[in-house]
Design an enzyme around this catalytic site. Structure first.
Site, short mmCIF file in Angstrom:
data_model
loop_
_atom_site.label_atom_id
_atom_site.label_comp_id
_atom_site.label_asym_id
_atom_site.label_seq_id
_atom_site.Cartn_x
_atom_site.Cartn_y
_atom_site.Cartn_z
N GLY A 1 0.77 -1.05 -0.05
CA GLY A 1 0.00 0.02 0.06
C GLY A 1 0.91 1.35 -0.08
CE LYS B 1 0.12 -7.37 -1.28
NZ LYS B 1 -0.63 -7.12 -0.21
#
Length: 406
Positions: free
Chosen positions: A112, A183
């Site tokens: 994020g 990720k």
């Protein structure tokens, strides 16, 4: 972008104009967006030729992949938040961007709002990163934190996460580790200058973690987190990337990461230990990362340059999970009778796994045996567990948990 248009213009050196917005539901009211800019034809939008930057937040593989490559072909750079696509086809996308002299930025794809991609590929470009260890999924961290702090079971904690909006109606991508694995692939590729795809990442979910596991962790002075771990081998000749639940000491900085927050711990030769912490998901954090990339890409455009592309010169092999070396916590349900511990210890010894500590408790012919090992190869531990399951005195392997961060 419209709210902070004046500030963005000052930071970039030129105004930014919103040229169009491709959506699935054009009838939805979008505050601050001129309805004339809204279209359902994303392909036509990225083909216009007068677009400088395309922001892709669709997610998934298609049509995102085709739209990004089409944008490059028609003169636009791309800012993306698409972790799944980058983990699967990052090399091809970087190659397309380079072929057409465009930028591909994706800070929002991992953690994020936390600045992580840019520090890894720019600030630490002169250093040697050896390990990246982190909590990169807020949903799973919220669930595990709730289990740790309240003693709740997995399903109870998941239900609360769903009610609060942290978990999707179908939480599979989060709780089974798919999101974190994507990720991890991106982080490993950047950290080790090596192409690491999603298929290279060992993945285990957290649905089998129990309240009993947390009680055992507390007895060891640990807690449990779902970790993404990317490591360079001790000899520097290979790398590994994995996602799984693990016990970590309460003294480790990641142990104190609560709720839906993310944190990534980076270890390098010169900089030493660095930790990046903050909100890892949600609309505003993602928007912050996207706008940061937008500013960078626009500056590059004005300067007639492009930012750093893919760095995969090291081309290190990605080793299988069996080559990973770590400690283990194994909980066994065994018969409560003499000789059981000796049998179990023999199996560990035969497979070259050294035992550190053993805890045993029993009642009415049933017993629980908890074994914590010294560091061993994952392949050796797998062989040990298979052999333990064949013992008549072992009625079940209740849990296997790796111990990290020591």
């Amino acid at each position: 972008m419209t709210t902070h248009a004046d500030d963005l213009a000052q930071r970039i050196g030129a105004p930014v104009e919103l040229a169009g917005v491709a959506v699935r539901r054009p009838s939805k009211v979008r505050e601050g967006i001129d309805p004339a800019l809204v279209t359902t034809d994303a392909t036509a939008l990225v083909k216009r030729g007068d677009i400088d930057v395309v922001v892709e937040v669709i997610g998934g593989i298609e049509p995102a992949r085709s739209l990004i490559t089409t944008a490059f072909e028609h003169g636009a750079s791309v800012v993306s938040a698409n972790k799944a696509l980058l983990a699967q086809d990052g090399a091809a996308l970087h190659a397309a961007a380079e072929e057409h002299g465009r930028d591909l930025y994706y800070e929002a794809a991992v953690a994020g709002a936390i600045p992580l991609i840019r520090p890894l590929r720019e600030s630490l470009a002169g250093d040697k990163v050896n390990r990246v260890l982190g909590i990169v999924n807020g949903t799973t961290n919220f669930i595990l934190d709730k289990m740790d702090s309240t003693g709740a079971g997995y399903q109870e904690a998941l239900d609360e996460a769903t009610a609060l909006g942290y978990a999707e109606a179908d939480p599979t991508a989060d709780v089974e580790g798919f999101d974190a694995a994507a990720k991890a692939a991106i982080l490993a590729g950047i950290a080790f200058h090596t192409r690491v795809r999603l298929d290279d990442v060992h993945r285990e979910g957290m649905t089998e973690v129990t309240a009993a596991d947390f009680r055992s962790a507390k007895e060891m002075g640990c807690t449990i987190k779902l970790l993404a771990i990317c490591e360079r081998a001790a000899d520097g000749a290979s790398v590994t990337a994995r996602v799984h639940p693990a016990m970590i000491p309460l003294s480790h900085p990641l142990a104190s990461v609560r709720g839906a927050y993310n944190a990534v711990f980076v270890e390098s030769d010169a900089a030493g230990q660095l930790m990046f912490y903050g909100p890892g998901a949600g609309g505003s954090p993602t928007a912050s990362a996207v706008l940061g990339d937008l500013v960078a890409v626009c500056r590059n455009k004005l300067n007639g340059t492009t930012g750093p592309g893919e760095s995969a010169y090291a081309a290190l092999p990605v080793s299988p999970m069996g080559d990973v070396v770590t400690r283990y916590h194994i909980s066994l349900d065994v018969a409560d009778k003499p000789g059981v511990l000796a049998q179990v210890a023999t199996v560990f010894a035969e497979h070259g796994v050294s035992i550190d500590t053993v805890r045993q408790s029993g009642k009415d012919g049933e017993a629980s045996l908890v074994v914590v090992t010294h560091r061993a190869f994952d392949a050796a531990l797998t062989g040990t567990v298979e052999a333990l399951r064949k013992l008549d005195t072992v009625r079940g392997v209740a849990s296997i948990m790796r111990v990290e961060g020591e």
